[in-house]
Design a protein around this motif. Structure first.
Motif, PDB file in Angstrom:
ATOM      1  N   ALA A 385       0.484  -1.392  -0.200  1.00 16.90           N
ATOM      2  CA  ALA A 385       0.293  -0.153  -0.222  1.00 16.90           C
ATOM      3  C   ALA A 385       0.731   1.270   0.370  1.00 16.90           C
ATOM      4  O   ALA A 385       2.028   1.181   0.551  1.00 16.90           O
ATOM      5  CB  ALA A 385      -0.643   0.249   1.320  1.00 16.90           C
ATOM      6  N   VAL A 386       0.594   2.594  -0.746  1.00 19.12           N
ATOM      7  CA  VAL A 386       0.752   3.621  -0.397  1.00 19.12           C
ATOM      8  C   VAL A 386       0.036   4.264   0.712  1.00 19.12           C
ATOM      9  O   VAL A 386      -0.894   4.772   0.645  1.00 19.12           O
ATOM     10  CB  VAL A 386       0.835   3.900  -2.177  1.00 19.12           C
ATOM     11  CG1 VAL A 386       1.229   5.789  -2.033  1.00 19.12           C
ATOM     12  CG2 VAL A 386       1.643   3.766  -2.910  1.00 19.12           C
ATOM     13  N   VAL A 387       1.157   4.967   1.539  1.00 23.03           N
ATOM     14  CA  VAL A 387       0.877   5.473   2.821  1.00 23.03           C
ATOM     15  C   VAL A 387       0.793   6.586   3.498  1.00 23.03           C
ATOM     16  O   VAL A 387       1.483   7.091   2.553  1.00 23.03           O
ATOM     17  CB  VAL A 387       0.595   4.271   3.889  1.00 23.03           C
ATOM     18  CG1 VAL A 387       1.144   4.775   5.448  1.00 23.03           C
ATOM     19  CG2 VAL A 387       0.799   2.836   4.425  1.00 23.03           C
ATOM     20  N   THR A 388      -0.229   7.229   3.038  1.00 24.53           N
ATOM     21  CA  THR A 388       0.141   8.903   3.636  1.00 24.53           C
ATOM     22  C   THR A 388      -0.915   9.134   4.651  1.00 24.53           C
ATOM     23  O   THR A 388      -2.040   8.503   5.083  1.00 24.53           O
ATOM     24  CB  THR A 388      -0.932  10.028   2.762  1.00 24.53           C
ATOM     25  OG1 THR A 388      -0.360   9.788   1.200  1.00 24.53           O
ATOM     26  CG2 THR A 388      -0.242  11.461   3.382  1.00 24.53           C
ATOM     27  N   ALA A 389      -0.034   9.445   5.963  1.00 25.43           N
ATOM     28  CA  ALA A 389      -0.366  10.116   7.180  1.00 25.43           C
ATOM     29  C   ALA A 389      -0.088  11.512   7.552  1.00 25.43           C
ATOM     30  O   ALA A 389       0.042  12.317   7.300  1.00 25.43           O
ATOM     31  CB  ALA A 389       0.524   9.133   7.980  1.00 25.43           C
ATOM     32  N   TYR A 390      -1.794  11.584   8.644  1.00 29.63           N
ATOM     33  CA  TYR A 390      -1.573  13.276   8.732  1.00 29.63           C
ATOM     34  C   TYR A 390      -2.040  12.461  10.783  1.00 29.63           C
ATOM     35  O   TYR A 390      -2.559  11.683  10.908  1.00 29.63           O
ATOM     36  CB  TYR A 390      -2.226  14.270   8.180  1.00 29.63           C
ATOM     37  CG  TYR A 390      -2.570  15.090   9.283  1.00 29.63           C
ATOM     38  CD1 TYR A 390      -1.797  16.168   9.445  1.00 29.63           C
ATOM     39  CD2 TYR A 390      -4.071  15.367  10.575  1.00 29.63           C
ATOM     40  CE1 TYR A 390      -2.794  17.270  10.487  1.00 29.63           C
ATOM     41  CE2 TYR A 390      -4.293  16.276  10.996  1.00 29.63           C
ATOM     42  CZ  TYR A 390      -3.600  17.624  10.792  1.00 29.63           C
ATOM     43  OH  TYR A 390      -3.839  18.567  11.946  1.00 29.63           O
ATOM     44  N   ASP A 391      -1.676  13.407  11.853  1.00 29.54           N
ATOM     45  CA  ASP A 391      -1.892  13.755  12.902  1.00 29.54           C
ATOM     46  C   ASP A 391      -1.412  14.646  12.887  1.00 29.54           C
ATOM     47  O   ASP A 391      -0.186  15.886  12.617  1.00 29.54           O
ATOM     48  CB  ASP A 391      -0.430  12.576  13.654  1.00 29.54           C
ATOM     49  CG  ASP A 391      -1.169  12.462  15.157  1.00 29.54           C
ATOM     50  OD1 ASP A 391      -0.884  11.488  15.510  1.00 29.54           O
ATOM     51  OD2 ASP A 391      -0.618  13.515  15.574  1.00 29.54           O
ATOM     52  N   PRO A 392      -2.028  15.548  14.421  1.00 25.62           N
ATOM     53  CA  PRO A 392      -1.753  16.928  14.678  1.00 25.62           C
ATOM     54  C   PRO A 392      -0.424  17.300  15.863  1.00 25.62           C
ATOM     55  O   PRO A 392      -0.111  18.702  15.964  1.00 25.62           O
ATOM     56  CB  PRO A 392      -3.372  17.065  15.852  1.00 25.62           C
ATOM     57  CG  PRO A 392      -4.127  16.287  15.515  1.00 25.62           C
ATOM     58  CD  PRO A 392      -3.188  14.802  15.191  1.00 25.62           C
ATOM     59  N   GLU A 393      -0.029  16.355  16.017  1.00 29.87           N
ATOM     60  CA  GLU A 393       1.311  16.595  16.892  1.00 29.87           C
ATOM     61  C   GLU A 393       2.085  15.539  16.855  1.00 29.87           C
ATOM     62  O   GLU A 393       3.469  16.163  17.136  1.00 29.87           O
ATOM     63  CB  GLU A 393       0.363  17.077  18.527  1.00 29.87           C
ATOM     64  CG  GLU A 393      -0.287  17.978  18.835  1.00 29.87           C
ATOM     65  CD  GLU A 393       0.280  18.468  18.636  1.00 29.87           C
ATOM     66  OE1 GLU A 393       2.163  19.142  19.022  1.00 29.87           O
ATOM     67  OE2 GLU A 393      -0.289  19.867  18.641  1.00 29.87           O
ATOM     68  N   GLY A 394       1.686  14.588  15.744  1.00 29.67           N
ATOM     69  CA  GLY A 394       3.228  13.559  16.054  1.00 29.67           C
ATOM     70  C   GLY A 394       3.722  13.219  14.543  1.00 29.67           C
ATOM     71  O   GLY A 394       4.213  12.467  14.642  1.00 29.67           O
ATOM     72  N   MET A 395       4.184  14.335  13.679  1.00 30.29           N
ATOM     73  CA  MET A 395       4.469  14.458  12.623  1.00 30.29           C
ATOM     74  C   MET A 395       6.122  14.011  12.242  1.00 30.29           C
ATOM     75  O   MET A 395       6.952  13.283  11.993  1.00 30.29           O
ATOM     76  CB  MET A 395       4.003  15.086  11.927  1.00 30.29           C
ATOM     77  CG  MET A 395       2.576  15.233  11.168  1.00 30.29           C
ATOM     78  SD  MET A 395       1.673  13.939  10.583  1.00 30.29           S
ATOM     79  CE  MET A 395       1.994  14.755   8.863  1.00 30.29           C
TER      80      MET A 395
END
Length: 474
Positions: A385-395
């Motif tokens: 899989a091609v994963v794109t992630a987002y997090d308010p504080e943990g990037m």
């Protein structure tokens, strides 16, 4: 063993060896634990020094730059630096001259070659501090450790501290919840002291006088449990083991609900009304992570085996296994929702674009240690899989742990062109997102709610296919 509320029932006054009005406090190890305690005890009115061998970390803290995300802590850090009650140092000689009580707040990670706890940081800070102590002082353990550690620390002190100084040891476990740590220090729901002498007990009451005074002003009670070393050490690991068991139990029930068509959220609500069980920690999801629960229950089992009572904690092996399976479960759900077949090496997700919302192990934190979300991300990428992630504080910390994933600057950017969305950390931002607006960004409207925190009615109403953990597919 005794239990009291808001301090001793009679006066147990003790004069700090430094001659100060209140004990002067040093916190050894300025990670999450030590920094939080140092800042909060300065806020309670104590003169505090935080000590760490990492000069870069000390310089940042001294400049008011908090290296962790913890709501409310940075403002308290700057306020107490400005007041002069709080400072930071790299010098053992400095804190030995300054402090009456030295809090051990260093890490106790899992050993690389076993499940047992690595106590090398504890040993180093004790053996480096002890030779510099020239007057009576209390070395107070806060780190989560295997039972028997306090006795061992006591032998280290006897070996390395000047005998005439009369240095004593005590243990008082911490109970911080990331995201709520400031409240947990200022307004604890209990305090536990493991001591061997009246002097050590009275020093701990003096150290916590600010906590008791705040409780009295707010008309609250703070239970104080005073006991022996072993009990104090066991309290934290026993609590963590119980919480981990409760989480894995409801996740096991989630599997049963999926097999039978039940809804684990309703099941959890129903059993949570029983006062003997309670509703907390009964939310099915991707399992527990972080720097405490996983390594603490493994170290607990390892220590029990060393003591010859390993059979009594053998159930914690299965608690750990249930937790690990939750991460694989998400990958299986992705394959099922997208119609991908599984082979001998698992599902083939080649080319599938997956958006992951949340990379920290829990909301209101930037901590990605043993994060279930990042474990899922790795498994998805290994499946193609091609994963794109987002997090308010943990990037930033996530990029250091899983650099091969793509990281977006917003929810909208993460979802652009996605074939499927996985909510893996229960941030409020995700719970309150607009599913109708987000539906316009994705290639396919599929969502896996790995936290059971979003409203399935709203999302299905906006045209999404919804699947939660232990809930019927909608």
């Amino acid at each position: 063993m005794s239990v009291q509320v808001n301090g001793p029932s009679s006066s147990h006054h003790v004069s700090p060896p430094s001659g100060a009005v209140r004990p002067r406090l040093a916190f050894l190890g300025c990670g999450y634990l030590g920094t939080t305690y140092a800042v909060c005890f300065a806020e309670l009115g104590y003169d505090v020094v935080g000590m760490d061998v990492n000069a870069e970390k000390v310089a940042k803290l001294a400049a008011g730059d908090l290296p962790i995300h913890e709501p409310g802590l940075e403002a308290l850090l700057r306020r107490n630096l400005d007041s002069g009650r709080l400072r930071f140092t790299t010098s053992y000689e400095d804190i030995a001259e300054f402090a009456d009580v030295h809090f051990i707040c260093v890490g106790t990670p899992q050993r690389p070659d076993s499940d047992a706890a690595d106590l090398s940081q504890v040993e180093t800070c004790v053996t480096d501090l002890a030779p510099h102590l020239r007057r009576k002082a209390l070395i107070l353990g806060k780190s989560t450790v295997p039972v028997g550690t306090a006795e061992w620390v006591e032998t280290l002190v006897q070996r390395h501290a000047p005998p005439e100084a009369g240095v004593e040891v005590a243990w008082s476990p911490e109970f911080l919840q990331e995201g709520f740590a400031v409240e947990d220090v200022l307004r604890p729901n209990r305090v536990v002291f493991g001591v061997k002498s009246d002097w050590a007990r009275d020093m701990l009451y003096a150290v916590h006088k600010g906590v008791f005074e705040l409780a009295a002003v707010e008309d609250r009670e703070v239970p104080v449990v005073v006991g022996d070393f072993a009990t104090a050490e066991l309290v934290k690991v026993a609590a963590n083991a119980f919480l981990a068991t409760k989480i894995s139990f409801i996740n096991a029930m989630a599997d049963l609900c999926e097999a039978t068509g039940g809804d684990v959220t309703l099941l959890a609500r129903a059993i949570g009304y029983d006062d003997r069980i309670g509703p907390k920690f009964l939310r099915a999801g991707v399992g527990f992570g972080g720097g405490c629960l996983p390594k603490d229950i493994r170290a607990f089992v390892a220590r029990a085996e060393e003591l010859g009572v390993g059979d009594s904690l053998r159930f914690l092996h299965e608690v750990d296994r249930v937790n690990a399976r939750r991460r694989t479960k998400v990958v299986q759900m992705v394959a099922e929702m997208c119609g991908r077949t599984s082979g001998p090496n698992g599902p083939d997700l080649s080319g599938l674009r997956v958006a992951i919302l949340g990379v920290t192990f829990k909301a209101n934190s930037d901590d990605v240690r043993d994060s279930p979300a990042l474990s899922v991300a790795r498994k998805l990428m290994r499946a193609g899989a091609v994963v794109t992630a987002y997090d308010p504080e943990g990037m930033i910390p996530a990029k250091n742990v899983v650099p091969d994933a793509a990281y977006a600057k917003s929810v909208n950017e993460a979802l652009a062109g996605a074939d499927l969305v996985c909510v893996l950390t229960a941030w409020e931002e995700f719970r309150h997102a607009d599913p109708a607006a987000l539906a316009e960004l994705v290639s396919h409207r599929r969502i896996i709610d790995g936290t059971n925190s979003v409203d399935p009615t709203l999302w299905t109403g906006a045209g999404w296919t919804y699947r939660g953990m232990g809930r019927p597919s909608i």
